[in-house]
Write a protein that holds these residues in place. Structure first.
Motif, mmCIF file in Angstrom:
data_model
loop_
_atom_site.group_PDB
_atom_site.id
_atom_site.type_symbol
_atom_site.label_atom_id
_atom_site.label_comp_id
_atom_site.label_asym_id
_atom_site.label_seq_id
_atom_site.Cartn_x
_atom_site.Cartn_y
_atom_site.Cartn_z
ATOM 1 N N PRO A 1 21.472 -3.183 -19.953
ATOM 2 C CA PRO A 1 22.830 -3.625 -20.286
ATOM 3 C C PRO A 1 22.885 -4.375 -21.622
ATOM 4 C CG PRO A 1 21.985 -4.741 -18.307
ATOM 5 C CD PRO A 1 21.030 -3.648 -18.633
ATOM 6 N N LYS A 2 21.844 -5.125 -21.898
ATOM 7 C CA LYS A 2 21.847 -5.887 -23.149
ATOM 8 C C LYS A 2 21.861 -4.959 -24.365
ATOM 9 C CE LYS A 2 19.892 -10.207 -24.697
ATOM 10 N NZ LYS A 2 18.816 -11.180 -24.493
ATOM 11 N N GLY B 1 30.812 -14.696 -31.446
ATOM 12 C CA GLY B 1 30.877 -13.965 -32.714
ATOM 13 C C GLY B 1 31.954 -12.890 -32.746
ATOM 14 N N PHE B 2 32.735 -12.780 -31.677
ATOM 15 C CA PHE B 2 33.751 -11.722 -31.634
ATOM 16 C C PHE B 2 35.001 -12.159 -32.381
ATOM 17 C CE2 PHE B 2 37.314 -9.431 -29.571
ATOM 18 C CZ PHE B 2 36.913 -8.149 -29.885
ATOM 19 N N ASP C 1 22.885 -12.358 -26.436
ATOM 20 C CA ASP C 1 23.427 -12.292 -25.083
ATOM 21 C C ASP C 1 24.960 -12.356 -25.154
ATOM 22 O OD1 ASP C 1 24.203 -14.933 -25.380
ATOM 23 O OD2 ASP C 1 22.429 -15.719 -24.370
ATOM 24 N N LEU C 2 25.593 -12.159 -24.010
ATOM 25 C CA LEU C 2 27.056 -12.031 -24.007
ATOM 26 C C LEU C 2 27.753 -13.291 -24.530
ATOM 27 C CD1 LEU C 2 27.640 -10.075 -20.692
ATOM 28 C CD2 LEU C 2 28.330 -9.344 -22.985
ATOM 29 N N ALA D 1 15.726 -4.746 -26.578
ATOM 30 C CA ALA D 1 16.031 -5.297 -25.254
ATOM 31 C C ALA D 1 14.819 -5.142 -24.327
ATOM 32 C CB ALA D 1 17.261 -4.612 -24.661
ATOM 33 N N VAL D 2 14.115 -4.021 -24.452
ATOM 34 C CA VAL D 2 12.913 -3.823 -23.627
ATOM 35 C C VAL D 2 11.852 -4.852 -24.018
ATOM 36 C CG1 VAL D 2 11.006 -2.242 -23.117
ATOM 37 C CG2 VAL D 2 13.351 -1.376 -23.186
#
Ligand code: GLU
Ligand code: ZN
Length: 464
Positions: free
Chosen positions: A265-266, A293-294, A286-287, A318-319
């Motif tokens: 998901p990240k 930053g949006f 992360d969200l 992300a992995v």
């Protein structure tokens, strides 16, 4: 008056699986609400009883949760709100703002075609706009089931500022009376959508560009009901990297398919954050950081090009960021069930930095726990060049020192005089069948000394 708390929503129609486009819409609305400490609502637009399926609702809830995009408060399901819509429609009916239309779909289609043929933009011809009671009764007597149409004012225009596209202006004369209640009595999209936004206090709607031309109609409805409509921002479409519509090949994969493949998901949210939204943040975030930053002012008008390679870049990062325990969970479906918990953890720890998707582990499961796949031509050349004496020395070193990598390589170096790539390249080829891959020390432990010796001994005779 206080500025209302930012309230956004995601309002999917549960008629299919979520794709990247819907996921981005959900993400941007979530980010905006969280940036402002506001609320993000989930509304299920399931008024189309035929195409809406509860399993799609279930699935999209799971998808949102998997992405980390939880919602605030109760889910609103439009299929449960018939009475609310009925009441608002009655109000419009009493005010003379809507009227029954008895035209059949076929009649509408014929009218549309003839308008197009004479070079006019098609819109409702107003056939039923001014029927009197007797004419209405006659239509009903023919067995026609009426829809309700909104009476668009004859003059004037609708103006609004779109967060992405800027000033918008639509002439009422071009809009045409539109349906607010279908023949089966259910509220039409334009109507229930804007009504629910107003009633749930939605302040900002970010949605696909395909809805831009719906907005003037929705603003007319809100005005007629004396409700406050949200501010709209219409997001550019996502296209394939060559500008064509997203194809089944990649971009049109559903979120569920991507999740099943092992996309994290990240990785997805970091990729989506930069699709149609320009940002100078270049790290994997992360969200919460993405929310900070949006900026809707950075939403881009031109189509957003989806680049699978870019998604892979995020996926690798992300992995990389997974802990050993998370990595194990992530690749568990690939691991043979016969392995002990310790072996499985050691395998995941040794491997995960080198994988894009869990399925990439299959080769290494084979290398570590099974038989070595055949060497390719380049590998055979490398083996031949190293010569059988090298592998005999290597087999001997493992036989003496077991899986102690340091001791093994020191012994080979002393025996053969080879060092650096001269030593490691043929050794890696012999043990793994590849010239690149994860670190060898943990792999050697996992594959056990006896497997390693067998692989090396085979080459010590055959390569001569
Ligand atoms: N149900 C609509 C859709 O999925 C919602 C549009 C909107 O966000 O207003 O396209
Ligand atoms: Zn009509």
């Amino acid at each position: 008056m206080n500025k209302p708390t930012t309230t956004t929503r995601f309002a999917p129609s549960p008629t299919g699986e979520l794709h990247l486009g819907n996921a981005r819409t959900a993400l941007f609305n979530w980010l905006l609400a969280h940036r402002d400490g506001g609320r993000f609502l989930l509304r299920i637009e399931d008024t189309d009883a035929e195409r809406s399926k509860p399993e799609f609702t279930q699935q999209l809830m799971e998808d949102l949760q998997w992405l980390g995009l939880g919602w605030d408060g109760e889910i609103v399901a439009q299929s449960q709100r018939g009475a609310v819509y009925r009441e608002a429609l009655d109000k419009l009916e009493r005010a003379g703002r809507v009227y029954p239309c008895y035209c059949t779909p076929l009649e509408i289609e014929v009218s549309r075609k003839s308008q197009l043929a004479s070079g006019r933009p098609p819109r409702y011809a107003g056939t039923c706009r001014n029927l009197n009671d007797a004419q209405r009764a006659a239509k009903l007597a023919e067995g026609r089931k009426p829809t309700l149409r909104f009476r668009v004012p004859e003059g004037g225009r609708v103006e609004f500022i779109d967060l992405v596209h800027g000033e918008q202006r639509f002439e009422c004369a071009d809009i045409g009376d539109f349906i607010v209640q279908r023949a089966d009595g259910s509220a039409a999209f334009f109507f229930s959508n804007v009504l629910d936004d107003a009633l749930t206090g939605v302040t900002t709607v970010l949605r696909g560009e395909d809805h831009l031309s719906n907005t003037p109609r929705q603003l007319l409805i809100a005005m007629a009901l004396e409700l406050k409509a949200p501010t709209y921002g219409h997001l550019s479409l996502i296209t394939a990297s060559d500008g064509s519509p997203l194809s089944k090949r990649f971009g049109a994969k559903s979120l569920r398919e991507l999740r099943e493949q092992g996309y994290l998901p990240k990785a997805l949210v970091n990729h989506l954050f930069r699709l149609g939204h320009s940002s100078d943040l270049h790290d994997l975030l992360d969200l919460q950081k993405l929310a900070a930053g949006f900026n809707p002012a950075h939403l881009v008008r031109s189509p957003a090009r989806f680049d699978p390679v870019q998604l892979e870049v995020w996926q690798r990062q992300a992995v990389h960021a997974l802990s050993a325990a998370e990595a194990l969970e992530w690749m568990r479906p690939q691991l043979p069930a016969t392995r002990t918990a310790d072996e499985a953890s050691a395998f995941a720890a040794a491997l995960h930095q080198n994988l894009l998707l869990p399925s990439d582990a299959a080769y290494w499961v084979q290398v570590v726990f099974g038989d070595l796949p055949a060497h390719d031509a380049e590998g055979l050349a490398l083996i031949h060049a190293a010569g059988s004496a090298f592998f005999a020395a290597a087999a001997n070193a493992v036989a003496t020192h077991g899986t102690d990598w340091k001791a093994v390589t020191t012994a080979i170096r002393e025996q053969t005089g080879r060092k650096g790539p001269e030593l490691f390249k043929p050794l890696r080829q012999a043990l793994t069948g590849r010239r690149d891959g994860p670190e060898l020390a943990p792999l050697l432990k996992l594959m056990t000394a006896s497997r390693a010796i067998a692989r090396l001994e085979r080459l010590s005779s055959a390569a001569a």
